[in-house]
Scaffold this active site. Structure first.
Site: not given
Ligand SMILES: Cc1cc2nc3c(=O)[nH]c(=O)nc-3n(C[C@H](O)[C@H](O)[C@H](O)COP(=O)(O)O)c2cc1C
Length: 215
Positions: A192-193
């Protein structure tokens, strides 16, 4: 021409980096990561790194070179001192090294100061190189314009004949630089970055300050 790459998307899930787990000295973390990556499958030339210099024309320039040695003091690579990068470093020693190890989803960014290593150390490394590489260091006025390829090939033939049965001596303009780090950032891709970024900065007392950065 148009090539829209906005759908290129990858989730990074191979590791984690916690401030509570990292060593006090970033060179030790560099060594750990380097060993892991170098021994992982699918990684070729883990020692290939990008070096960015501030050019005499005012532009930064990046290119790949091979890391040949690292110690607590810094990172050593070899090149032609008269090349574009060589001249840039002699003008402004502040450089940036970076590694991107795709298979491990890791990046390391190193800011530091580059300086020439002692001539006898460059001699030692030059002697260990294959003869073809030694001769090509003599052939190539790296970064200068050449009329065509045959110019280089003819020069190589001539030098091969001149050096038949003789040792090839290191030309003075070819040798090592050591990059002494002042800042090293370790980047580990996460889902999710929400990637992990741990930064080490050298303070005036030569202690490394460790901080986490937002991804
Ligand atoms: C994988 C790879 C490894 C390289 N290793 C070196 C190296 O160790 N030393 C070097 O001078 N150039 C190396 N090069 C070539 C440099 O990227 C660059 O073309 C050259 O040094 C001239 O750069 P400059 O004109 O900016 O000085 C390598 C290139 C690649 C793609």
């Amino acid at each position: 021409m148009e090539n829209d790459l906005s759908n290129y998307r990858k989730s990074y899930e191979k590791g984690a980096l916690l401030k509570s787990n990292v060593p006090e000295n970033p060179l030790e973390l560099f060594q750990k990561w380097f060993y892991e990556v170098d021994n992982a499958e699918g990684v070729d030339e883990a020692n290939a790194m990008t070096i960015s210099t501030m050019g005499l024309d005012g532009y930064p320039k990046s290119r790949v070179v091979l890391l040949k040695k690292y110690t607590y003091e810094g990172f050593i690579f070899y090149t032609n001192y008269n090349s574009e990068k060589g001249k840039a470093i002699l003008h402004n020693p502040n450089v940036c090294l970076s590694f991107f190890w795709h298979a491990a989803e890791r990046q390391i960014i190193i800011k530091g100061k580059a300086e020439k290593i002692a001539a006898n150390l460059s001699d030692g490394y030059f002697e260990s190189r294959p003869r073809g590489s030694q001769l090509s260091a003599l052939v190539s006025n790296q970064s200068e314009e050449v009329a065509d390829r045959s110019e280089l090939e003819n020069k190589l033939k001539r030098l091969e004949q001149e050096h038949e049965g003789k040792e090839v001596e290191r030309p003075e303009h070819w040798g090592g630089f050591i990059v002494k780090p002042v800042e090293i950032e370790f980047w580990q891709g996460r889902a999710n970055r929400l990637h992990d970024r741990i930064r080490y900065q050298l303070d005036d007392e030569y202690n490394w300050k460790i901080t986490r950065l937002a991804p």
